[in-house]
Every structure is written in structure tokens, then in C-alpha cells.
Write an enzyme that holds these catalytic residues in place. Structure first.
Site, PDB file in Angstrom:
ATOM      1  NE  ARG A 179     -11.695  84.621  28.435  1.00 50.37           N
ATOM      2  CZ  ARG A 179     -11.036  84.352  29.539  1.00 50.37           C
ATOM      3  NH1 ARG A 179     -11.635  84.462  30.701  1.00 50.37           N
ATOM      4  NH2 ARG A 179      -9.777  83.980  29.508  1.00 50.37           N
TER       5      ARG A 179
ATOM      6  CE  LYS B  73     -28.776  67.949  10.955  1.00 45.30           C
ATOM      7  NZ  LYS B  73     -27.843  67.046  10.308  1.00 45.30           N
TER       8      LYS B  73
ATOM      9  CB  ALA C  27     -25.720  73.616   8.769  1.00 47.48           C
ATOM     10  N   GLY C  28     -25.962  72.463   5.840  1.00 51.06           N
ATOM     11  CA  GLY C  28     -26.714  72.570   4.597  1.00 51.06           C
ATOM     12  C   GLY C  28     -27.975  71.742   4.744  1.00 51.06           C
ATOM     13  CG  HIS C  29     -30.333  71.955   7.791  1.00 50.65           C
ATOM     14  ND1 HIS C  29     -30.717  72.441   9.003  1.00 50.65           N
ATOM     15  CD2 HIS C  29     -29.228  71.206   8.037  1.00 50.65           C
ATOM     16  CE1 HIS C  29     -29.886  72.014   9.937  1.00 50.65           C
ATOM     17  NE2 HIS C  29     -28.964  71.271   9.366  1.00 50.65           N
ATOM     18  CB  THR C  30     -31.421  69.386   1.284  1.00 49.01           C
ATOM     19  OG1 THR C  30     -30.021  69.639   1.217  1.00 49.01           O
ATOM     20  CG2 THR C  30     -32.009  69.402  -0.111  1.00 49.01           C
TER      21      THR C  30
ATOM     22  CB  THR D 281     -18.318  71.184   0.443  1.00 41.73           C
ATOM     23  OG1 THR D 281     -18.731  69.846   0.781  1.00 41.73           O
ATOM     24  CG2 THR D 281     -18.099  71.983   1.705  1.00 41.73           C
TER      25      THR D 281
ATOM     26  CB  SER E 119     -38.052  60.096   5.479  1.00 44.74           C
ATOM     27  OG  SER E 119     -37.748  60.688   4.245  1.00 44.74           O
TER      28      SER E 119
ATOM     29  N   GLY F 206     -23.909  63.699  10.273  1.00 43.35           N
ATOM     30  CA  GLY F 206     -24.547  64.776   9.517  1.00 43.35           C
ATOM     31  C   GLY F 206     -25.257  64.257   8.289  1.00 43.35           C
ATOM     32  CG  ASP F 207     -24.575  65.537   5.313  1.00 48.61           C
ATOM     33  OD1 ASP F 207     -24.883  66.734   5.258  1.00 48.61           O
ATOM     34  OD2 ASP F 207     -23.405  65.135   5.393  1.00 48.61           O
ATOM     35  CD  GLU F 208     -27.401  62.810  10.672  1.00 47.55           C
ATOM     36  OE1 GLU F 208     -27.683  63.999  10.391  1.00 47.55           O
ATOM     37  OE2 GLU F 208     -26.413  62.493  11.356  1.00 47.55           O
TER      38      GLU F 208
ATOM     39  CD  GLN G  75     -22.680  71.667  11.934  1.00 46.33           C
ATOM     40  OE1 GLN G  75     -22.816  72.159  13.036  1.00 46.33           O
ATOM     41  NE2 GLN G  75     -23.011  72.300  10.853  1.00 46.33           N
TER      42      GLN G  75
HETATM   43  P1  IMP Z   1     -16.336  72.545  10.017  1.00 40.93           P
HETATM   44  O1  IMP Z   1     -17.436  72.530  11.010  1.00 40.93           O
HETATM   45  O2  IMP Z   1     -16.703  73.253   8.759  1.00 40.93           O
HETATM   46  O3  IMP Z   1     -15.039  73.004  10.572  1.00 40.93           O
HETATM   47  O4  IMP Z   1     -16.065  71.022   9.584  1.00 40.93           O
HETATM   48  C1  IMP Z   1     -15.615  70.053  10.514  1.00 40.93           C
HETATM   49  C2  IMP Z   1     -16.060  68.665  10.096  1.00 40.93           C
HETATM   50  O5  IMP Z   1     -17.472  68.568  10.202  1.00 40.93           O
HETATM   51  C3  IMP Z   1     -15.732  68.302   8.642  1.00 40.93           C
HETATM   52  O6  IMP Z   1     -15.476  66.913   8.566  1.00 40.93           O
HETATM   53  C4  IMP Z   1     -17.027  68.622   7.904  1.00 40.93           C
HETATM   54  O7  IMP Z   1     -17.156  67.872   6.723  1.00 40.93           O
HETATM   55  C5  IMP Z   1     -18.045  68.231   8.949  1.00 40.93           C
HETATM   56  N1  IMP Z   1     -19.300  68.997   8.819  1.00 40.93           N
HETATM   57  C6  IMP Z   1     -19.499  70.275   9.176  1.00 40.93           C
HETATM   58  N2  IMP Z   1     -20.767  70.629   8.957  1.00 40.93           N
HETATM   59  C7  IMP Z   1     -21.375  69.548   8.446  1.00 40.93           C
HETATM   60  C8  IMP Z   1     -22.727  69.285   8.050  1.00 40.93           C
HETATM   61  O8  IMP Z   1     -23.632  70.127   8.135  1.00 40.93           O
HETATM   62  N3  IMP Z   1     -22.977  68.037   7.571  1.00 40.93           N
HETATM   63  C9  IMP Z   1     -22.015  67.074   7.528  1.00 40.93           C
HETATM   64  N4  IMP Z   1     -20.762  67.271   7.912  1.00 40.93           N
HETATM   65  C10 IMP Z   1     -20.442  68.503   8.365  1.00 40.93           C
END
Ligand code: IMP
Length: 430
Positions: free
Chosen positions: A144, A17, A40-43, A308, A419, A13-15, A231
Site C-alpha cells: 500500500r 501469445k 513481457a515481450g510480445h513479438t 532480455t 501456428s 512464457g513465450d508461447e 508471462q
Molecule cells: P520478473 O517478472 O521480471 O521478475 O521475472 C521473474 C521470472 O519470470 C524470471 O524467470 C523471468 O525470466 C520470467 N519472465 C518474466 N516475464 C517473462 C515473459 O514475458 N516471458 C517469459 N518469462 C518471463
């Protein structure tokens, strides 16, 4: 019928995207999310402003583009409303070009409570979840008993909501979780529920569609569609570092189930990787650096979670994991982000294999979480210069081009672009 292109993260994650989608969006008519949710957090950064999107597709800043939240996505109405309001404050009216699948599942306040209860119960096996309710909401989908966006229009919605909530309360009690002390953004479950219900009204104002027909119709009309992953590969529920993963299929195959398109409709698969590697949350990370270099990567790369705020773990690029990602996803082209973070480094290292108890392997072992994995590193000369002002791939420092060429050689996939800053103008196509 045109094909759907896919863009996804190949690491943990956090590449970057969000930024690459934003750069590519002008080439597309539709941007669709197919899995994940507010974890997700897309910056995106442009015109000196920073924008973080969680549920809404990254094409939203382009007025003429259609944005679709697919059936595979989870929606938390309050977070959705907050995003809509933040966009409105920036002059972006999402009501015109955002469509929501009726089949997308809802994250209830009590799903968020269950996320916290489950994490607490796991003790030192904690996933490090973002606590947005992802795991419990997908659990209910598979069991379900989930509630979908389209269900909010039905007369028995409230009854189903209460039933599910009661189930969660009973589960939390069984786990010994202190429900009375639980807070979401400082609010008790009851207080949050009120805000959540109000937010549902905002969600209901958006166009709810049968998104599988919607997207296939777009393809039939030769509209160009981009599926935006959230992710990343190594957090995939099936192929990631289970159980330290998220609860959805983050891979190309997830596009088929998360949007309702046939496998034969998949076109280009664009994989994003950082020039190094990061991970947030718990779980294996063979190339993690615990020394000054790791600290420098974190500080120079501003490696703090967009959702977070947690500091990300940092390490060298991991070729066995990247090769695995290219194989599982059928990656047709690579996008490399953030080499500029290592501008001052004398040496840049790349993990090309794993040493497992003296045996070398290029594969991801089943026992990834428990085996002692030592990364086998190849060192590359650092480029030791700023990349600022470089506007063509060919003009990149030779040492950086050598490093990028090594990534291509090791993965067997060509690099389409690199990039070199957070700004959308600094993506250099090769
Ligand atoms: P959850 O999806 O919130 O339950 O998190 C499960 C795992 O995936 C944890 O280690 C999170 O830190 C990681 N994770 C979830 N969403 C992201 C994301 O968008 N970027 C990076 N790590 C993520």
C-alpha cells in the site's frame, strides 16, 4: 451483456501469445492487458517486419481497435515512451486508440534498482528476473505504498515519489548494494530519473480512465473484448513454480482483478502452448533437455528472450503442467505454436507423467522445486517434412496430426488452431 474472452500462455512464457492475439484481433473491438508490465515481450511479425511490444496491447496495429492497459498492469514511463516512439516510427499513432487505467501502478527507477539489489542478495536463489522492477513495484502495491498512474496528476505526486525512492535507497543500502555503480541503460539512478520524469509527460498525454467502468461499459455495449495475458500460467505468483515466478496473477482469475470484471463475465479461455516447451530464467523445468536435441530446439526455434536476449532453456512438452494449466484457467480451447521447429526430428517426445522416486504422478507436487522429477516420455514419429505452404489444418502431415490429437486427448481440451510459422497468415484453424 457480452462476455470477455481471455488469451494466456500455459507454460513458462513465450508461447507466441502476441502473434495469436494479433491474428484474433480482427474479431474483437477491444484488447486489454490485465497484468505484468515491461517484463513481457510480445513479438508480432507481419509484412516481413518484426515488432516487439512490452506494455502496449497487441491490438495497437489495428487502427479501429481500442487498446486498454488495465489496473493490474505495471507501467514504466520510459519504456512506455520508447514503445510509443517505436510505433510512431512505424507509422502507428497510439494516441488515438490507447487508454490507460488510472489505477495501474508505476515502476519507478528505484524499483528497478531494488530488483537488481534483491537479485544480488539472493545469491544462488536468483529468480532470473528481467530486472524491469516488476517484483519491487508489485511489492509496494501490496504494501500500500505504490504510486498509480492517476496519482501523477495530484499535487503531492513529487513528495510521494521522493518518499518511496528514499525508502528504496535505504533498503538497497541495507542489502549492501552499490547504488553509485548501478546503471539502467548506461545511466546512473539520477540520470535515469531525469529521463523517467520527462517520459511521464508522454504518459500523461494519454487518456487516463477509470478502466473498470470503461471495460464494463464496453461489455454492456456488446463490444467484443479480449484480455491479453502476459508471462504465463507456470509463472503465476500463486500457482507457478514459486518462488521462481513473476509477481502477478497471470491466470484467468487475474483478468477479474486486473481489469475489474466479474468472474461470471469470463467467456472463452484460449490457452497457448508451444509444441515443445521453453523456460527463461531460473526454476524447475522437468522436461528440460541438456543434449543436442535441446540445443537444436533452441537454435531452430530462435529461442532467445524478446526482452532480455537470454537463451531460453528448451525441452519436450510437459503434459502434467499443461493439464494443471487447463484446470486452473478453465481453458476452453488450445492454440499450439511452433511445431515447425521440429520438422526435421525423427522422433518427438511428450512427457505424460512424472516419476518421483519411482512413483508415477500426473500432478504438480508441492515440492516441485526440490524433488527429483523424471519425465515419463511417450515417443511419436516425427513428420520430417516442411510445413511451408500448408494452408489448412486437414493438410498437415498425418504424424503431426497424431501428435496434436495426443495433446488433445491428454489435456481433454480441443485444439482450435495451430501456428506453423512466425507470420500471421500461417495460423491454421481446425
Ligand atoms: P520478473 O517478472 O521480471 O521478475 O521475472 C521473474 C521470472 O519470470 C524470471 O524467470 C523471468 O525470466 C520470467 N519472465 C518474466 N516475464 C517473462 C515473459 O514475458 N516471458 C517469459 N518469462 C518471463
Amino acid at each position: 451483456m457480452t462476455k470477455i474472452d481471455v488469451l494466456l500462455g500455459l507454460q513458462w512464457g513465450d508461447e507466441g501469445k502476441g502473434k495469436i492475439v494479433d491474428v484474433l484481433t480482427p474479431n474483437y473491438d477491444v484488447v486489454a492487458r490485465f497484468q505484468g508490465g515491461p517484463n513481457a515481450g510480445h513479438t508480432l511479425e507481419f509484412n516481413g517486419m518484426k515488432h516487439v511490444l512490452h506494455i502496449i496491447p497487441s491490438g495497437i496495429f489495428h487502427k479501429d481497435k481500442i487498446n486498454l492497459i488495465g489496473n493490474g498492469v505495471l507501467i514504466e514511463p520510459r519504456i512506455f515512451r520508447q514503445e510509443i516512439e517505436e510505433l510512431a516510427a512505424k507509422g502507428v499513432d497510439a494516441t488515438q486508440n490507447l487508454f490507460v487505467s488510472k489505477k495501474a501502478h508505476l515502476i519507478l527507477p528505484s524499483h528497478r534498482m531494488m530488483d537488481a539489489a534483491n537479485e544480488q542478495a539472493k545469491g544462488n536463489m536468483k529468480i532470473g528476473s528481467t530486472l524491469k522492477g516488476i517484483g519491487p513495484a508489485y511489492t509496494d502495491k501490496i504494501a500500500r505504498s505504490g504510486i498509480r498512474v492517476g496519482d501523477t496528476l495530484s499535487t503531492d505526486f513529487r513528495e510521494r515519489y521522493e518518499l518511496l525512492k528514499e525508502q528504496h535507497v535505504r533498503q538497497a543500502q541495507t542489502l549492501g548494494f552499490d547504488i553509485a555503480a548501478f546503471r539502467i541503460d548506461g545511466m546512473s539512478l539520477e540520470e535515469y530519473e531525469k529521463v523517467w520524469m520527462e517520459s511521464l509527460e508522454t504518459l500523461k498525454r494519454f487518456r487516463m480512465v477509470n478502466s473498470e467502468y470503461f471495460i464494463n461499459q464496453c461489455l454492456k455495449e456488446d463490444k467484443k473484448v479480449l484480455a491479453e495475458g502476459a508471462q504465463a500460467m507456470m509463472l503465476d505468483i500463486d500457482f507457478g513454480t514459486y518462488p521462481f515466478v513473476t509477481s502477478s496473477n497471470t491466470i484467468t482469475a487475474g483478468v477479474c482483478t486486473g481489469l475489474g470484471v466479474a468472474p461470471s463475465a469470463i467467456g472463452r479461455v484460449m490457452g497457448i502452448t508451444k509444441a515443445y516447451c521453453t523456460r527463461v530464467g531460473a526454476g524447475p523445468f522437468p522436461t528440460e533437455l541438456f543434449d543436442e536435441t535441446g540445443h537444436r530446439l533452441c537454435e531452430l526455434g530462435h529461442e532467445y528472450g524478446a526482452t532480455t536476449g537470454r537463451p531460453r532453456r528448451c525441452g519436450w512438452i510437459d503434459i502434467p503442467a499443461l493439464r494443471y494449466a487447463c484446470m486452473i484457467n478453465g481453458v476452453t480451447e488450445l492454440y499450439v505454436t511452433k511445431p515447425d521447429v521440429m520438422n526435421d526430428f525423427e522422433t518427438v517426445s511428450m512427457c505424460t507423467a512424472y516419476d518421483v522416486n519411482g512413483e508415477l504422478t500426473g500432478e504438480i507436487p508441492f515440492e516441485y522445486n526440490t524433488l527429483p522429477i523424471e519425465p515419463v516420455l511417450t515417443n511419436y514419429k516425427g513428420w520430417q517434412q516442411s510445413l511451408q505452404g500448408i494452408s489448412e489444418y486437414a493438410a498437415l502431415p498425418e504424424a503431426l496430426k497424431d501428435y496434436l490429437a495426443a495433446i488433445e486427448k491428454q489435456t481433454g481440451v480441443r485444439i482450435a488452431a495451430v501456428s506453423i510459422s512466425p507470420d500471421r497468415k500461417d495460423v491454421l484453424f481446425k
